[in-house]
Scaffold this motif. Structure first.
Motif, short mmCIF file in Angstrom:
data_model
loop_
_atom_site.label_atom_id
_atom_site.label_comp_id
_atom_site.label_asym_id
_atom_site.label_seq_id
_atom_site.Cartn_x
_atom_site.Cartn_y
_atom_site.Cartn_z
N UNK A 1 12.47 44.76 -34.49
CA UNK A 1 13.90 44.88 -34.19
C UNK A 1 14.13 44.37 -32.79
N UNK A 2 15.26 43.68 -32.55
CA UNK A 2 15.57 43.18 -31.22
C UNK A 2 16.98 43.57 -30.82
N UNK A 3 17.20 43.67 -29.50
CA UNK A 3 18.52 43.97 -28.96
C UNK A 3 18.79 42.97 -27.85
N UNK A 4 19.98 42.37 -27.87
CA UNK A 4 20.32 41.31 -26.93
C UNK A 4 20.92 41.89 -25.65
N UNK A 5 20.45 41.40 -24.50
CA UNK A 5 20.99 41.80 -23.21
C UNK A 5 21.95 40.76 -22.68
N UNK A 6 22.70 41.08 -21.59
CA UNK A 6 23.69 40.15 -21.04
C UNK A 6 23.09 38.82 -20.60
N UNK A 7 21.85 38.82 -20.15
CA UNK A 7 21.24 37.59 -19.65
C UNK A 7 20.67 36.73 -20.77
N UNK A 8 20.74 37.22 -21.99
CA UNK A 8 20.11 36.51 -23.09
C UNK A 8 18.74 37.05 -23.43
N UNK A 9 18.24 37.98 -22.61
CA UNK A 9 16.98 38.64 -22.95
C UNK A 9 17.19 39.54 -24.17
N UNK A 10 16.11 39.73 -24.90
CA UNK A 10 16.15 40.63 -26.05
C UNK A 10 15.02 41.64 -25.95
N UNK A 11 15.24 42.79 -26.57
CA UNK A 11 14.18 43.78 -26.75
C UNK A 11 13.59 43.58 -28.14
#
Length: 295
Positions: A1-11
């Motif tokens: 599973x991934x989650x997108x951050x404001x900078x374009x990074x993902x978890x």
């Protein structure tokens, strides 16, 4: 599973070796901007390969303190939660019992896969002397025995018959997940007799339905169950289980008090909302690190 951050990074959140490996490939081969998280639910020593993967994660989560003790690195402990809006006490337990074809008796349940590891036989062994002394007590055993455990289940049924309890030991078929809450609601007491368990959600589901619990000291059970909501006993100890169950079987006030505390405790500490919020906090902290300015 991934989650997108404001900078374009993902978890990238992994729960298996294959998922950890996929995250590493995406991050280091395909140069994806990922923060790698691994949740460990295992209560055993990890292989060298698994340790190699874990060493390369950005954050570790363990589903219990016991699980965290098997990791070589610090981990955030986030206990599993359940939907406390689905698992709720019954407004009319007598009517629910009648609708499910159950007797108006003291009902003590043991739900889950039927096999020795799950302690199903330990539960029955503990219940037999108690039921002989207390004719108002019925035992509900619900679950599925896979093919290699069919003979084990048949042996339990034969044991109940040998002790003249076939009419009060009810072997119930597995039901769909969406029907489970009703089968907890009808109980006076739930018993989780496992000899080994990775985590174990059944006590939480019972507690959310206002049912006190007797459970063994395996999995996450010692982290879920307090003295106010039930009793913990050693695994594979039928005598200790018998005494713990007897305490509740013989005292309706104790059952009522523990059941009320069980509901309150589960809603306050073990709802799925709490689990989700804790996970979201981990994601946000990792993505915030990505946003921090370089000095």
């Amino acid at each position: 599973m991934s989650r997108l951050g404001p900078s374009g990074d993902r978890v990238w959140h992994a729960r298996r070796n294959t998922e950890m490996l996929a995250g590493l490939v995406l991050k280091h081969v395909f140069r994806k901007r990922l923060k790698l998280v691994f949740t460990s639910a295992s209560q055993r020593q990890h292989t060298g390969y698994t340790k190699w993967l874990i060493d390369r994660m950005d954050r570790l989560i363990a589903t219990s303190k016991m699980t965290a003790s098997y990791l070589d690195h610090p981990a955030n402990v986030i206990l599993h939660g359940i939907d406390t809006d689905v698992f709720t006490p019954s407004d009319d337990r007598a009517a629910l019992r009648e609708g499910l074809g159950l007797p108006d008796a003291t009902l003590i349940g043991c739900y889950g896969r039927i096999r020795a590891q799950k302690g199903t036989g330990d539960f029955l062994e503990a219940m037999i002397p108690l039921m002989k002394d207390r004719p108002e007590v019925h035992a509900l055993i619900m679950g599925r025995a896979t093919e290699k455990h069919i003979d084990y289940e048949r042996g339990l049924s034969a044991l109940a018959a040998q002790n003249g309890l076939s009419d009060r030991v009810h072997f119930l078929p597995e039901v769909p997940v969406h029907e489970m809450a009703n089968w907890y609601r009808v109980l006076d007491l739930f018993v989780a007799p496992q000899r080994w368990e990775g985590f174990g959600l059944t006590p939480l589901e019972a507690m959310a339905c206002g049912v006190p619990v007797v459970a063994t000291t395996v999995g996450a059970f010692p982290e879920l169950i307090t003295d106010k909501v039930g009793t913990l006993v050693p695994p594979n100890d039928q005598e200790a289980m018998n005494l713990a169950v007897l305490r509740f079987a013989a005292d309706a006030n104790a059952r009522r008090s523990a059941g009320e505390h069980a509901r309150q405790h589960t809603v306050a500490s073990h709802s799925i909302k709490h689990e989700a919020e804790a996970l979201l906090g981990i994601y946000q902290s990792l993505l915030a690190m990505s946003e921090a300015p370089v000095r």
